[in-house]
Design a protein around this motif. Structure first.
Motif, PDB file in Angstrom:
ATOM      1  N   HIS A 108       0.838  -1.194   0.000  1.00 38.54           N
ATOM      2  CA  HIS A 108       0.000   0.000   0.000  1.00 38.54           C
ATOM      3  C   HIS A 108       0.877   1.251   0.000  1.00 38.54           C
ATOM      4  O   HIS A 108       1.819   1.359   0.799  1.00 38.54           O
ATOM      5  CB  HIS A 108      -0.916   0.011   1.231  1.00 38.54           C
ATOM      6  N   PRO A 109       0.593   2.220  -0.879  1.00 37.58           N
ATOM      7  CA  PRO A 109       1.413   3.440  -0.916  1.00 37.58           C
ATOM      8  C   PRO A 109       1.142   4.332   0.292  1.00 37.58           C
ATOM      9  O   PRO A 109       0.020   4.401   0.783  1.00 37.58           O
ATOM     10  CB  PRO A 109       0.953   4.121  -2.210  1.00 37.58           C
ATOM     11  N   VAL A 110       2.172   4.978   0.767  1.00 38.05           N
ATOM     12  CA  VAL A 110       2.000   5.904   1.889  1.00 38.05           C
ATOM     13  C   VAL A 110       1.813   7.314   1.306  1.00 38.05           C
ATOM     14  O   VAL A 110       2.690   8.168   1.377  1.00 38.05           O
ATOM     15  CB  VAL A 110       3.197   5.846   2.847  1.00 38.05           C
ATOM     16  N   ASP A 111       0.649   7.520   0.696  1.00 41.89           N
ATOM     17  CA  ASP A 111       0.359   8.820   0.064  1.00 41.89           C
ATOM     18  C   ASP A 111      -0.858   9.481   0.708  1.00 41.89           C
ATOM     19  O   ASP A 111      -1.660  10.128   0.042  1.00 41.89           O
ATOM     20  CB  ASP A 111       0.153   8.657  -1.439  1.00 41.89           C
ATOM     21  N   CYS A 112      -0.972   9.309   2.023  1.00 42.46           N
ATOM     22  CA  CYS A 112      -2.122   9.851   2.750  1.00 42.46           C
ATOM     23  C   CYS A 112      -2.245  11.368   2.586  1.00 42.46           C
ATOM     24  O   CYS A 112      -3.345  11.903   2.650  1.00 42.46           O
ATOM     25  CB  CYS A 112      -2.016   9.509   4.231  1.00 42.46           C
ATOM     26  N   THR A 113      -1.132  12.030   2.375  1.00 39.07           N
ATOM     27  CA  THR A 113      -1.182  13.499   2.285  1.00 39.07           C
ATOM     28  C   THR A 113      -1.946  13.986   1.069  1.00 39.07           C
ATOM     29  O   THR A 113      -2.399  15.129   1.050  1.00 39.07           O
ATOM     30  CB  THR A 113       0.250  14.067   2.246  1.00 39.07           C
TER      31      THR A 113
END
Length: 534
Positions: A108-113
């Motif tokens: 899962h990509p850590v692109d929460c921003t």
């Protein structure tokens, strides 16, 4: 044990007693174990389970231990049993959930921003609750496609998908359109559309609601605003006569989306795509300023002009005046209009402007009647209601020479604007710009459905609340308020102080609506994890 409900006519409910970590718990027989544990206050993580869909048990996030069974089991795949011993906080259970969550996060990509789901994402919440550690994986993540156009409303970021299958099951079981499938296998498995298909069923946007992560996104909402900046106001959809419950999500007087309440007893927790887009008209060309003969005037001067135009029709000429009520009006607007026409002016009839059936009813939620309040207005108008076809005939015969139009429903049977211009007087109360509003000799700006407090009645006769989420533009006012001001200027009666006062008067005049309730005050709440959509 058996529990007898307080209503003697209702069936008895058999309860099952079991335990969770040694704590006694009761639930109705046949209840899903996951649901029973959540109802008992257990903090149990899950992704794939949804009460409106079949059980898949594919995320393995709700693992629990049952009795002496050496293997852990998913709680969503079990029902409560008498004397069942469930262990949810045991060390091996907590470790299993933590490891399963880490496995889910491997690619899962850590692109929460930049993710639209940030702030209402189940994966974010579970990570903080159950793991909260740096990844132990130091190799490259599997690359999957981004910005995949699945249909007219949906964009898929495939790399975010955790393969919970909620969207696949929804399309198959609820929308009856199996348009989504999984392709490939292993860590390269991904969500996609079936061969030759597009995600274009009338309920496709529900997949965005039930997606526990930010994989499926709404094109209209994508990158518009952070969800925690939004405020939620409970209201009712005006897209058709079904009267589905909805939440209006808004910020600084702008509506960003409509979503169904996250409650299984309301609309089955679903909402059609057309209903979700009904707020678009509110942001379109609006009637926000009063006009008299095409010139912008103050609201006072416009009301004075409207009263002066209608005053000659209070006496012998009153039967030359027609009053049109739109099927989009609230019950309060309709009551004020019908009361003004029938009881104060003494008119024998009012004309109901409605949209014809569109044949879009589907047996799920949508109805073929696109008018949100036809049922309520017919209850209020009773035998005095006539059609716009009758109005067209009366205008052509010269019987109606002055017309007061209240609402935005089109006068499709009453002729083009050229025919309306043959009238000596055309006073229009409208919120949306239209050929009718352009032809008005006096135009009064009215508030739209998301800007007023009121009620509407759906096709089943259920009276439901509308709540003001945003302020009306310019000098727009609710229809019932404008009608009350006209009545006062004409010396017919005093203005009413509030929509609730109009509602109480309506109930007194119509016993069939005596059962209806205005309801308790409900303030807009800012979205947080407590109101998350995942």
């Amino acid at each position: 044990m058996t529990s007898t409900p307080s209503n003697p006519g209702a069936p008895t409910v058999e309860m099952v007693d079991f335990s969770v970590d040694g704590r006694p718990v009761s639930a109705p027989k046949g209840t899903n174990l996951l649901e029973a544990m959540l109802a008992a206050g257990e903090n149990l993580s899950y992704f794939c389970y949804h009460p409106g869909l079949s059980v898949a048990a594919c995320c393995r996030q709700c693992m629990v231990a049952v009795g002496t069974n050496p293997k852990l089991v998913p709680a969503c795949q079990m029902t409560v049993q008498p004397a069942m011993e469930v262990y949810s906080s045991r060390a091996d259970v907590l470790e299993a959930r933590q490891r399963m969550l880490e496995f889910t996060l491997v690619n899962h990509p850590v692109d929460c921003t930049i993710c639209d789901k940030a702030g209402e994402c189940a994966l974010q919440r579970h990570y903080m609750d159950w793991d909260g550690k740096d990844s132990a994986i130091n190799h490259a993540k599997v690359d999957k496609p981004k910005k995949v156009d699945l249909g007219p409303h949906i964009v898929l970021d495939t790399e975010r998908c955790i393969l919970c299958s909620r969207c696949v099951r929804f399309c198959q079981e609820v929308a009856k359109a199996p348009q989504l499938v999984f392709s490939r296998r292993g860590d390269h498995e991904m969500l996609t559309t079936a061969p030759g298909e597009r995600l274009d069923n009338p309920y496709s946007l529900n997949t965005v609601d039930i997606c526990p992560v930010g994989a499926l996104t709404d094109k209209d909402f994508r990158f518009k605003i952070r969800v925690w900046e939004l405020f939620s106001t409970r209201s009712t959809c005006v897209g058709c006569s079904a009267g589905c419950q909805t939440e209006i999500h808004h910020h600084r007087n702008q509506i960003y989306r409509l979503v169904p309440p996250k409650r299984w007893d309301m609309n089955l927790s679903w909402m059609c795509d057309d209903g979700r887009r009904t707020y678009k008209a509110i942001g379109g060309p609006r009637v926000s300023q009063p006009r008299v003969n095409g010139r912008q005037e103050s609201l006072k001067d416009a009301l004075d002009a409207a009263a002066a135009s209608l005053r000659p029709y209070l006496g012998e000429e009153r039967h030359a005046l027609g009053v049109v009520v739109g099927a989009d009006l609230t019950n309060e607007d309709a009551f004020a209009s019908v009361h003004f026409a029938r009881d104060l002016l003494g008119l024998a009839a009012v004309y109901l402007a409605d949209r014809p059936n569109d044949g879009r009813g589907d047996g799920i939620l949508r109805r073929s009647d696109p008018n949100p309040n036809r049922s309520g207005i017919l209850t209020i108008a009773g035998d005095t209601a006539r059609s716009t076809r009758d109005l067209a005939a009366d205008i052509a015969a010269g019987t109606v020479r002055a017309l007061l139009v209240v609402g935005d429903s089109p006068l499709s049977d009453a002729g083009a604007p050229e025919a309306l211009r043959q009238l000596a007087v055309l006073v229009v109360q409208a919120s949306i710009a239209s050929p009718t509003s352009e032809a008005a000799s006096v135009l009064l700006p009215a508030a739209a459905w998301a800007e007023v407090d009121g009620t509407i009645t759906n096709y089943e006769g259920r009276v439901q609340r509308l709540r003001a989420a945003v302020e009306p533009p310019g000098l727009a006012r609710p229809h019932w308020d404008l009608i009350g001001r006209l009545a006062r200027l004409l010396g017919l009666e005093a203005e009413r102080p509030s929509p609730e006062a109009v509602f109480d008067e309506l109930r007194r005049h119509h016993p069939s609506m005596a059962h209806a309730s205005w309801g308790e005050p409900m303030r807009a709440g800012q979205l947080r994890f407590a109101g998350r959509r995942g």
